[in-house]
Motif scaffolding. Sequence first.
Motif, PDB file in Angstrom:
ATOM      1  N   LEU A 162     -23.933   8.182  26.645  1.00  0.00           N
ATOM      2  CA  LEU A 162     -24.540   9.021  27.675  1.00  0.00           C
ATOM      3  C   LEU A 162     -26.036   9.216  27.447  1.00  0.00           C
ATOM      4  N   ASN A 163     -26.409   9.278  26.192  1.00  0.00           N
ATOM      5  CA  ASN A 163     -27.816   9.571  25.894  1.00  0.00           C
ATOM      6  C   ASN A 163     -28.766   8.629  26.608  1.00  0.00           C
ATOM      7  N   TYR A 164     -28.364   7.370  26.729  1.00  0.00           N
ATOM      8  CA  TYR A 164     -29.228   6.384  27.389  1.00  0.00           C
ATOM      9  C   TYR A 164     -29.554   6.844  28.807  1.00  0.00           C
ATOM     10  N   TYR A 165     -28.527   7.351  29.501  1.00  0.00           N
ATOM     11  CA  TYR A 165     -28.726   7.690  30.923  1.00  0.00           C
ATOM     12  C   TYR A 165     -29.457   9.006  31.100  1.00  0.00           C
ATOM     13  N   ARG A 166     -29.568   9.760  30.011  1.00  0.00           N
ATOM     14  CA  ARG A 166     -30.306  11.022  30.147  1.00  0.00           C
ATOM     15  C   ARG A 166     -31.792  10.761  30.397  1.00  0.00           C
ATOM     16  N   THR A 167     -32.315   9.654  29.807  1.00  0.00           N
ATOM     17  CA  THR A 167     -33.760   9.433  29.951  1.00  0.00           C
ATOM     18  C   THR A 167     -34.098   8.063  30.556  1.00  0.00           C
ATOM     19  N   ASN A 168     -33.104   7.303  30.975  1.00  0.00           N
ATOM     20  CA  ASN A 168     -33.384   5.996  31.574  1.00  0.00           C
ATOM     21  C   ASN A 168     -32.680   5.890  32.921  1.00  0.00           C
ATOM     22  N   GLU A 169     -33.188   4.950  33.725  1.00  0.00           N
ATOM     23  CA  GLU A 169     -32.663   4.765  35.074  1.00  0.00           C
ATOM     24  C   GLU A 169     -32.723   6.086  35.829  1.00  0.00           C
ATOM     25  N   ARG A 216     -37.971   3.800  39.797  1.00  0.00           N
ATOM     26  CA  ARG A 216     -37.199   4.378  38.698  1.00  0.00           C
ATOM     27  C   ARG A 216     -37.816   3.993  37.357  1.00  0.00           C
ATOM     28  N   PHE A 217     -37.558   4.865  36.375  1.00  0.00           N
ATOM     29  CA  PHE A 217     -38.003   4.572  34.996  1.00  0.00           C
ATOM     30  C   PHE A 217     -36.835   3.997  34.220  1.00  0.00           C
ATOM     31  N   PRO A 218     -37.071   3.108  33.276  1.00  0.00           N
ATOM     32  CA  PRO A 218     -38.359   2.444  33.046  1.00  0.00           C
ATOM     33  C   PRO A 218     -38.591   1.369  34.087  1.00  0.00           C
ATOM     34  N   GLY A 219     -39.882   0.964  34.239  1.00  0.00           N
ATOM     35  CA  GLY A 219     -40.211  -0.059  35.236  1.00  0.00           C
ATOM     36  C   GLY A 219     -41.384  -0.883  34.733  1.00  0.00           C
ATOM     37  N   ILE A 220     -42.184  -1.363  35.680  1.00  0.00           N
ATOM     38  CA  ILE A 220     -43.267  -2.260  35.247  1.00  0.00           C
ATOM     39  C   ILE A 220     -44.462  -1.480  34.716  1.00  0.00           C
ATOM     40  N   LEU A 221     -44.412  -0.136  34.861  1.00  0.00           N
ATOM     41  CA  LEU A 221     -45.481   0.676  34.274  1.00  0.00           C
ATOM     42  C   LEU A 221     -44.854   1.810  33.488  1.00  0.00           C
ATOM     43  N   LYS A 222     -45.676   2.447  32.677  1.00  0.00           N
ATOM     44  CA  LYS A 222     -45.192   3.621  31.938  1.00  0.00           C
ATOM     45  C   LYS A 222     -45.319   4.867  32.810  1.00  0.00           C
ATOM     46  N   TRP A 223     -45.839   4.718  34.011  1.00  0.00           N
ATOM     47  CA  TRP A 223     -45.992   5.881  34.901  1.00  0.00           C
ATOM     48  C   TRP A 223     -45.846   5.423  36.334  1.00  0.00           C
ATOM     49  N   PHE A 224     -45.342   6.313  37.170  1.00  0.00           N
ATOM     50  CA  PHE A 224     -45.262   6.011  38.593  1.00  0.00           C
ATOM     51  C   PHE A 224     -45.728   7.227  39.367  1.00  0.00           C
ATOM     52  N   GLU A 225     -46.203   6.938  40.552  1.00  0.00           N
ATOM     53  CA  GLU A 225     -46.709   8.035  41.378  1.00  0.00           C
ATOM     54  C   GLU A 225     -45.532   8.855  41.923  1.00  0.00           C
TER      55      GLU A 225
END
Length: 1732
Positions: free
Chosen positions: A1412-1419, A1455-1464
Motif C-alpha cells: 500500500l505504501n507505494y500508492y500513498r505517494t505514487n500515481e 499524475r505523479f511521478p511523470g516527466i517532471l518533478k513538478w506539475f502545474e
Amino acid sequence: SGEQELCLQVGDTVHILEKLEGDDEPHFQYLFILFFVAGSQQEIIIPADLPLVQELGATLREWAQIWHKLYVANKTTLFRNVQQMAYSLIEYRSQIVSGTLPKDDLVELKKKVTAKIDYGNRILGLDLVVRDEAGNTLDPDRTSTVSLFRAHETASRSVDDRIQEEKTRLQNLEMRRQTLFSTVHTYSLLMNLKNFVCNIGEDAELLMSLYDPDQSEFISENFLVRWDSMGMPKEIEKLNNLPALFTDLSSSDLMRQRLFLVCQIIRVGSMELKEGKKHTGGLRRPFGVAVMDITDIAHGKTDDEDKQHFIPFQIAMETYIRQRQLIMSPLIPSRVIGENEPLTAVFNKVIATREVNHKGQGLFVTLKLLPGDLAQVRKDYPHFVDRSTAIVRKMGFPEIILPGNVRNDIYVTLLQGEFDRGKKKTPKNVEVILSVHDDEGNPMEKAIFPGAGYDGITEYKSVIYYQVKQPCWNETVKVTIPIEDVCRCHLRVTFRHRSSQDSRDKSEKPFGMAFVRLMRGDGTTLKDGRHELIVYKVDVKKAEDAKVYLTLPATWAEVEEKEKQTGKPFHHSGVIPVTKDSFQIATLTCSTKLTQNVDLLGLLNWRSKPEDLDQILQRLMEVEGGEIVKFLQDTLDALFNIMMETSEKDTYDTLVFNALVFIITLIGDIKFQHFNPVLETYINKHFSATLAYMKLTRVLNYYVGHADEPVLTERLYAALKALKYLFRFIVQSRVLYLRFYGKSEDGDAFFNSIRSLFLSFNTLMDRPLDEGVKIKGAILKYLPSIINDIQTVFDPVELSVLLAKFIESIPDSQLVRQKLGCMCKMVESDLFRQPDCRDVLLPLVTDQLSGQLDDHSSKPDHEACVQLLSTVLDSLDLKDVGPTRGHVQLIMERLLRRVNRTVINMDRSSPLIGHYLACMTAILKQMDDMHYAHYISTFKTRQDIIDFLMETFIMFKDLMGNVFPADWMIMNLVQMQVFLRAINQYSDVLNMYFLDQTHFELQLWNNYFHLTVAFLTHKALQLESFSQEKRNKILNKYGDMRNTAGFKIRDMWYNLGPHKMKFIPAMVGPILEVTLVPEPELRKATIPIFFDMMQCEHNFSPARTFETFENELITKLDQEVEGGQGDQQYKVLLEKTLLEHCRRHRYLSQSGEELALLLSSLLENLLAYRTITHDESPEHRMSCTVNVLNFYKEKKREDIYIRYLYKLRDLHLDCENYTEAAYTLLLHAELLEWSDKPCAPHLIPRDRQHRWTQQELKERLFQEIICYLDKGKMWEKAIELGKQLAKMHESHMFDFMELSQLLKQQAQFYENIMHAMRPQPEYFAVGYYGLGFPSFLRNKMFIYRGKEYEWLEDFSLKLLSQFPNAVRMTSTAPPGDNISNSPGQYIQCFTVKPVLTVPQQFKDKGVPEQILNYYRTNEVDQFQYSRPFRKGEKDPDNEFATMWIERTTYITAYRFPGILKWFEVKSVSVEEISPLENAIETMEMANEKLSNLVQQQACDRSLSINPLSMMLSGIVDPAVMGGFSNYEKAFFTDTYIQQHPEDHERIEVLKHLIALQIPLLADGIRIHGEKTTEQLKPLHNRLVTCFQDLREKVEKHYGVITLPCSLTERKKSRVGSVVMPYILSSTLRRMSTVSTLSNASSGLSSGSVSSDGPSCISSQESVSASSPTSVCLLFPSSLPIKQQRPKSLQLGDRRLTLSLFQGASSQLSLSNPLSPLPASPHTPHTPRSSSM
C-alpha cells in the motif's frame, strides 16, 4: 562643484576647445565640450597625437575590457601577464608623448611597442595588426592585396617567433643559445674584476686573458691590473669595479670544447719575498695563477651578470720550489715539478687537477656574454660598457671584418731561451728587455702595450726566473706603431742577469742582444709564427749601433737562406760576435694595412715587374681573402690599370677577368659580406676604366660560347656567380665611355656583344638537360640580377625581347622551378614597370604559368608559380607603372580560371593555399566592370558559363574566411569585399542568361543563393559580436557588407517569378538565416520573402495550403534559435510583418494569421528555452524543455519532439531523477508499435545510428526505462512494463531465454517491494507570484515531488537560491492582486499530502503495508492541505464543538511521478469540514492505528512494548487525554441533536466507532499483560482498572461489539514467514457490525513499520451521500507529528531483518480473500487531516 564636473573613464578622449590663462596667478581653466550626434551633423575630431600613440590608447582600452573579464573569470596567470604588458605600454606611451627621446631611440621604442602590442593581441585572441617597415599600420586601400598578404604572413611569423621565444625562454636555454649563435657572428665577453684577495705584501700585476687548454693557446691579449702592496688596486677609485670587455670573439671561439679565463699573478719587488733594503727591488717575479672554466658562460648555458664567481689562486711552481716556507698547498707532488715549467704547463696542470686548497685566496669576478662587436655593444649596453671599460682585443681578426675597421697591432710573445752560465756556478737569472727602434736606432716612444687598460711603455721587462737554465716566459705584449713607420722599425731584445744584491745588480751589464725587422726586404710584414733569433754579444761597442747590426742577419732562418744563395757559411765572429745562447719569439700581425703576402704585394707593385704579370695574376687567386679585402680598392685599381694599359692586346684580359671574378666571389662570402658597400662605392666613385666593358664582355662571351670545354666550365660558373658585379663594371664603364666620348664611336659593337651574349645563353639552354645542368641553373639564377643595370645603357624593349627569347629557349620540362624563379626576378626588375616592356614580358609569363597550372600539367611547381604570379600582380598594383587594363585582362583571360581550379584541387592544409587565394583576390580586385563583362563573353557556349559559375560559387563558399587565420581581420575583410563585388557581378550574369523559361538553371541559382547566404552569415561580418572599437573600424572602412548582400538576395528572389516554387522548401532555411541576422534594415527587407513563399506555395499547391513551407520553417527555426540566433525583436518583427502582409491578402488572411501567431508562440518558447539553457537551475531548463516539447507534440512534429525528449532525459539523468527520466523515455516508446515496420528516421534518436524496426527500438527503450525505474525504486511500474515485454517474448517473439531473464528480474522487483527500504517523498505546493518571474512561472502554482529525505526547509532553501531576489511568503492563503501584479518576486511554499487512490484489485482486502505504501505517494494527482479554524463562540469547556477544518484540494495537470518533478495545479477546490465530521475522522484514525499496532505486537513478540503502553494509556486513562468524553459533551447532547437533525446518522457512526474501540483495547491490554515486565506492572494494573471502568461505560451506552479472532491471529505463508495485512478502519468497522464473519483475510507481511515512523499512517474513508453503499478508500495521510529522518524506521527495520531470517518469500498469496461487505452510511465529504 558638481554641475561643472565631467564623468570620464580612463582612455576617453577629451577635446579641449580653448585654454584660458589668468593674469594674476598661473591657473588654467579648461572648457570641455561633450559631443553628441544630432541628426546627421557629426563633428569629427582629429586627435593631435602621433598615430602610434592613438593606437596605444585604443589597444589599452580594448585590453582593459578583456583584463576585467579575466579577473572575473579568475584566470590569474593571463590576468597578470596582461597587467604587466599594459603597464609597459603605458610607460612607453608616456615616453613617446614626452617628446624628449632622440630619433634613434624613438625608432627603437616604436619597434618595442609594436612587438608588445602584436604579442599581446595574439595571446588575447585579438586581431593581428599589419604594419609597414616603419611600424605604421597598413591601409588596405593603399596596399596591394599581395603585399597585404605578405605583411600578414610576416607579422604572424614574428608573433609566432616571439611566443616561441617566450616558451623557450622558460623551457630551454639550449635552443636559445643555438638560435643566438646562428644569427650573431661576433660577441663580446664582459668581465668585471670585483676584488683580488691574496697575501703578497708587495706590488703585483694581474694579467688576465682567455685561454684554450686543448690548443694551449691564448685567444685574447692581456687585461692588466696593477695591485699595490696594501692589497688595493693602484687606481683606488676603481675598487670593486675593474671592467674589461673581451671583443671580436666569433661563434667558433665560443663553441670551443673548453674555454678558460686565466690570470697570471706577477709579484713586483725583490728576488725573494720579505728581503731587506739592500736587496734589488722592482723585479718582476712569477707568483701564481688562477684559472676558471667559463665554457658554460661562453656556450650561453648560464647567464647571470650579478653572480660573483670566485677564482681560486694557486701559487706558482718556481715560487713553490724556492720558498718552502710559503707552502700553501702543494699542487702536485714535487717530483712532477720541473724547474723550468712553462706557464702554459702550469695552467694545464691547474686545469687538470681541479682541486685547489686556496685558503680563501683568489679573485672575484662577474661575467656576461654580450652579442655584437664593440660598436654594437656600446650602443646596446651603454650601462655595461662605458669609457672606463678596458677593451681587450682578440689576437686575430673577428669572423666578419668590417670595412673602416682600422687596426695595426703586432703581438710579440717572448717564448723561451737557453743561456750559458758562463763563469757562474748556477744558471743566470735572465731578464729580457724588449724595445722598438727605427733605422737610426732611436727608440719608438710608448710603442709597447703590456696589457689592455694601461698606456704604452717604451721598454718592456720580462719576468725573472731564479737560476733557471732554460726559462720559458710565454709573455705576450702588443706593439703598436703608425703604419708608415713599420717599414723602418725593428724589435730589439737585450738580455741581462739580475742579482738579488742591490750593489752587485747595479754592476751587471746586458750580456746579449737580438733584433728582428718588422718588414722584410720584399715589402711584406714579418711572418706570423716562431722566430729563432740570433743572440749577439753586447760587450762590443758596435752592438749599440743600429746601422751596424741591421746589416747582419736577425734570425737563423735568414742565415740558412743566405747560405743557400751565396753558398758561403755564416761567420760567427763577424762585426759583432754571436753567443751560444738561443732565444725564441713568436709574432702575430693583426693589421688591416700590412700584408705578409708576397703575391698581393706583387700585384700592387706590378709595374716594377711587368714581365711577371702572368704569374702575378695567377697567384692572386691563392691569396687569403682577408688580405685582399684589406686592399680592395688598390687591388681593383691595379687590375683595371693592367687592363687599360694593355688595351691594344688582349693578352691579360682573361687573367684580369678571372681575378675580378675571384674578388667579386670573395666579397659574396659571409665573412666579407660587409665589403659589398665598399665595392659599390668603388664602382660608383673610383672606377674609371672606360674601355673595360669591351674586354669584359668579350671574355664573358667567349666563356659562354665555349661552355662545353671542361677547363672553362668551372670558370664560367664562377663568372656567372659574379655576374651582377661584372655587369656593374661593364655598365659603369659604358656610361663613363659615353660621358667621355659623347656618341658611341664603336657603332653597335656594344649592343651586338650583349645580343650575342644572349644568343650564346639561348644556345646553351637549349642543349639536352644532362649537359651543364649546373651552368644552366647558374644562368637562370644570376641573369636577372643584371637587368636593372643593362637597361640604363640598352633599349629596354629590346632587352625584354631578348629575355623572352631566353626563357623560350629553355625546354618546357627542364629546370621548371629555376625558370619560374628567374622570371619572378625579371618581373621584380624595373623593366616590368614600363608598359612597353610589360607588353613583351607578360604574355611570356602568362604562357608559362598557364602551362604549369594547366589541368594536364603532370607535376606543377605550385610554390614557384604562386611566387611568380603574386609578384606580377603586386607589380601591376603599384602606382607609377602606367596603364594596366590590358595586362589585367590578359591575366584574367589566361589565368583566372586556372588559379580557381588550382585552389579547388589544393588541400586545405597546404601552406600555399593562402598565397593562391591572395592571388585570386588580387586578380578579382584589379578587374573592373568591363573586365567582368568581357570575361563572360570569352566563353563559347552557355554550358561553359554554367560550369564556370558553378565552380566559382562552390569555391567562394568554401574559401570564405576559411583559409586565412581568424585573426587576419583585414585580409579576411578584403577577401570578403572582393568576393561580394564578384558575386554581384555574377548575379547580373544569372539574370541575363539563366532566368527565362527555356534556360533556367535550378542548380546554378541554388548555388548562388547558398553562397550569398553563407557570405551574409559569415562570422567575420557579424559586427554585433565585435567590440565597439573594432565595429567602428570595420564600418568606416567597409560599411556593413551584409546589407548589400541581403538586398541583392531579396531582388534576386523576386526576379525568379514562376521559378520560385522550385526553391520551396529548400530555400526556407537559408532565407531564415538571413532574416535572423541582427541588422534591422536587413530584417525588414528580407522577412517579406517568407510571405512571398507562403503565397507561392498556396497558389501552386493543389490543396491551396502552405504546409511544406510551414513545416520547414518550424524545423529550421528550432535549429537556428537553439544555435543562438534570434531575439525578442525578431519575434515581434516577424509576427508584425507576416500579419501585415497576410491581412492584406484575400485568401491567406486567416491561415496566415494563424501561422504568424503560431511562430510567435514557438519563438517565445524557444527563446525562453535558449535563455534558460545557460541557467544554473536544472528545474528551469526542464520546464522550458517541456514547454517546447508540448508545442511540438501539438504540432505533431515527432522528429523535433523526440529530440527534446532526449534533452529532457539527459537533464534528468544529470540530476539523478531516474524515475522522471524513465517516464520521459516512455513518451518516446509510446510513439512506437509492437510491429516489424521499419522505423521512420525521425523516430530514431540521434545517438543511435542503427536501422531498427519499431519493435526492436521499443524493446530497447523498455529495457532502458526498466533500468531507470529500478534505480528510482519504482518497482511496481517496472513490473508493469516487464509484463508487457514478457508477453511479447512469450506470445510473439518466442524468445524464452530473454523471457526467463525478464521473469527473474520481476521476481527481484517483487522481493524489493516487500523488503527494500523505500523512503516516501514529501510533496510541496509552490506558488510563484509577481511579474518578476519568467512567463512560464508567473502567478502559477505547482506541486513539487521532493527527493528522498528532502524536508520543507531544505526544499525552500533550494528554491530561494534559484531566485535570490524573491521574498518568501509566510501565509499559505492565496495572495491578493497587490502581490500578483507587483514587479517583485514572491514565493509561497508549504507541504501538502497526496490523496491515496487504492487500486481496484486491493479494495476491501487486507493488503501488506509495503504494497500500500507505494500508492500513498505514487500515481497521485490530488493533494490536500488542511487548516483548522473556529466558527461561532469558543466553548471554554469543550473546544471540539467549534473546531472546523478548511481543506484545500489541489489537482495537478498530470499524475505523479511523470516527466517532471513538478506539475502545474489545474484546479483548486476548498471545502469546510464540520466538527462532527472531524471527530469521526479522528476516531477512525485512532481505531485504525490501534488495530494495526495491536496486530503488530501480536505478530512480533520481540517488538518494544513502549508504543503500545503509550497508546493504551492515551485512550483509557482519562487523566492523560480527554478520551471521547469531549465528543459526548459536544455532539451527543439533546441540544446538538435538536439543532442538527441532519447529523443523526453521523452521530450513530461516531457512537459505533467509540464502541469499536473496546474489543481492540481488550486485545491490546491482553497482549500488554503478556509482555509486561516487572517495572511496568504498576502501569499495567492502572490500565486494567481504567479499562474496566471505560468498558462498562461504553457497553452501557453504545452496545457490545465483538471482533472475529481471525483479525488478530498470526498467519503463516507457504514458506513459513509471518504475514500481516494492513487493515483499514472501514474494513474494521464493517467486520465488527456483521454478526457472521467470513474468514479473515490473510496476506504476507513482514510487519508494519512502527507507530512513530513515517509509515504509521491512519486513513479515512468517504462515501458520497448520493450512494451510501459505495465504498471509497483513500490514501491514509501522515499524523500531525513531524516525520523524522530514516531513524524512525528502526522498528520496521528490525522486523524486516527478522522476517528475512525467517525466509520471507516475496510471493503474495491471498488466501481467502475478503468478500465485499456492506458499508455503513458515511460522511459526504472527503475528510483529510493535515499537519498544522
